[in-house]
Design a protein around this motif. Sequence first.
Motif, PDB file in Angstrom:
ATOM      1  N   ASN A  71      56.158  15.904  -2.164  1.00 22.24           N
ATOM      2  CA  ASN A  71      55.419  15.101  -3.535  1.00 22.24           C
ATOM      3  C   ASN A  71      56.089  13.597  -3.488  1.00 22.24           C
ATOM      4  O   ASN A  71      56.800  13.330  -4.320  1.00 22.24           O
ATOM      5  CB  ASN A  71      55.904  15.348  -4.912  1.00 22.24           C
ATOM      6  N   GLN A 104      53.889   8.687  -6.967  1.00 19.16           N
ATOM      7  CA  GLN A 104      52.365   8.087  -6.816  1.00 19.16           C
ATOM      8  C   GLN A 104      52.994   6.631  -7.775  1.00 19.16           C
ATOM      9  O   GLN A 104      54.165   6.092  -7.779  1.00 19.16           O
ATOM     10  CB  GLN A 104      51.751   8.686  -8.421  1.00 19.16           C
ATOM     11  N   PHE A 107      55.202   9.339 -16.105  1.00 19.22           N
ATOM     12  CA  PHE A 107      54.674  10.460 -15.477  1.00 19.22           C
ATOM     13  C   PHE A 107      52.947   9.080 -15.782  1.00 19.22           C
ATOM     14  O   PHE A 107      52.518   8.506 -16.367  1.00 19.22           O
ATOM     15  CB  PHE A 107      54.281  11.223 -16.007  1.00 19.22           C
ATOM     16  N   HIS A 119      48.941   9.537 -13.887  1.00 17.95           N
ATOM     17  CA  HIS A 119      47.261   9.739 -13.368  1.00 17.95           C
ATOM     18  C   HIS A 119      47.002   9.540 -12.586  1.00 17.95           C
ATOM     19  O   HIS A 119      46.051   9.283 -11.492  1.00 17.95           O
ATOM     20  CB  HIS A 119      46.307  10.455 -14.115  1.00 17.95           C
ATOM     21  N   ALA A 126      46.799   8.180  -8.821  1.00 18.51           N
ATOM     22  CA  ALA A 126      47.018   9.026  -7.017  1.00 18.51           C
ATOM     23  C   ALA A 126      46.929   7.913  -6.066  1.00 18.51           C
ATOM     24  O   ALA A 126      46.481   8.595  -5.229  1.00 18.51           O
ATOM     25  CB  ALA A 126      45.429   9.284  -6.791  1.00 18.51           C
ATOM     26  N   GLU A 148      55.115   9.579 -11.892  1.00 19.12           N
ATOM     27  CA  GLU A 148      56.073  10.348 -10.853  1.00 19.12           C
ATOM     28  C   GLU A 148      54.434  11.361 -11.120  1.00 19.12           C
ATOM     29  O   GLU A 148      53.324  10.324 -12.503  1.00 19.12           O
ATOM     30  CB  GLU A 148      56.797  11.693 -11.900  1.00 19.12           C
ATOM     31  N   LEU A 149      53.501  12.032 -10.769  1.00 23.67           N
ATOM     32  CA  LEU A 149      52.199  12.486 -11.026  1.00 23.67           C
ATOM     33  C   LEU A 149      51.986  13.221 -11.989  1.00 23.67           C
ATOM     34  O   LEU A 149      52.363  14.086 -12.459  1.00 23.67           O
ATOM     35  CB  LEU A 149      51.865  13.198 -10.227  1.00 23.67           C
ATOM     36  N   GLU A 150      51.320  13.181 -12.939  1.00 18.65           N
ATOM     37  CA  GLU A 150      51.311  13.554 -14.143  1.00 18.65           C
ATOM     38  C   GLU A 150      49.884  15.131 -14.155  1.00 18.65           C
ATOM     39  O   GLU A 150      48.552  13.950 -14.079  1.00 18.65           O
ATOM     40  CB  GLU A 150      51.107  12.689 -15.951  1.00 18.65           C
ATOM     41  N   LYS A 151      50.656  16.224 -13.786  1.00 19.28           N
ATOM     42  CA  LYS A 151      49.512  17.131 -13.703  1.00 19.28           C
ATOM     43  C   LYS A 151      48.302  17.964 -14.864  1.00 19.28           C
ATOM     44  O   LYS A 151      46.947  17.907 -14.150  1.00 19.28           O
ATOM     45  CB  LYS A 151      49.645  18.821 -13.068  1.00 19.28           C
ATOM     46  N   SER A 152      49.026  17.805 -16.321  1.00 16.65           N
ATOM     47  CA  SER A 152      47.762  17.792 -17.069  1.00 16.65           C
ATOM     48  C   SER A 152      46.582  17.448 -17.153  1.00 16.65           C
ATOM     49  O   SER A 152      46.868  15.737 -16.913  1.00 16.65           O
ATOM     50  CB  SER A 152      47.994  18.086 -18.264  1.00 16.65           C
TER      51      SER A 152
END
Lengths: 166, 154
Positions: free
Chosen positions: A52, A55, B46, B48, B50, B149-153
Amino acid sequence: MAGASVAEPKSSAKKGKKQQKKKRIPVRIDMTPMVDVVMLLITFFMLTTVFNTPQTMEINIPPGESRVEVAETSLLTLRVVADGTIYWNLGIETPQIVPFNELRKLLVERLQANPKLITLVKVERESTYETMVNIMDELNLANITRFSLAPFQQFDRDIINRLQPK
Amino acid sequence: MVLKKSRISIFIDMTPMVDVTFLLLTFFMLTTQFRPPQEAEVLLPFSHSAIKLPESDVMTISITKDNKFYIGFDSQILREKVFGAENKFRAGIEADKNTLGNLMIQARMYNPRLRTVIRGDKAAPYGPVEDVMNILQKVNITRFSLVTELEKSM
């Protein structure tokens, strides 16, 4: 040339069969230690691999001083104060508090009501970086990809302060 | 007697397994990228978004929660040129508001393809981030990214 190349494998195969049979039996190396080491290395690399990668959020800022005249009614201002409270207002209306989890809905609604909406974000210096990233993320999710970041000035502080007593 | 007999019979040909393991080994060895050392601990926020962080030609500006700035590059050659030979193994050096701009200009002179990323700590105040963005604007870096960091929710 072509004939030679075809003929050769045949002869070598005949020769090889005899030789191979003899040779194959004695060449039996115990591979277990090697396999052990290889497995160890595999586990090491598997565990250290970082899949990972972080981003990024891309931002383009206008070079130097550039001014854009905007109609007051299509200007949505978001003010973020030190404790993370978000105030929003259209044009010169009085700012209202909007909870963070309703921000996206509000933005989408406002954008639908006025597609020419221009968003201005003012974040107070004492507020956290995370808040600012979160708001930018919400703006991106609400499909507002063009917005301005403006410094939070004393004038903005005064507006917010005037609201507080009520 | 029984033991000896059974032992001889368990002689599995390990060659295919070794082949596969070596294949995996080479795969992992080639794909591994060790986490680049960081001069300062930064907890990323975090989002979203991509878009992936670029892998090369990166100039990183870290902002820690105690308002310190660090500037770093991914290539050692560039670090040696900008920071001097004694600092080439350090991931980044500390900078302040006044030196940051000069370091950025200098680095961009050596490598014009440099991409700027800001690694801000979650808990860092917005003030220093605003300063960094102002500096970026001043030195004409109008494209940069914020590392998250990628937020998953959702």
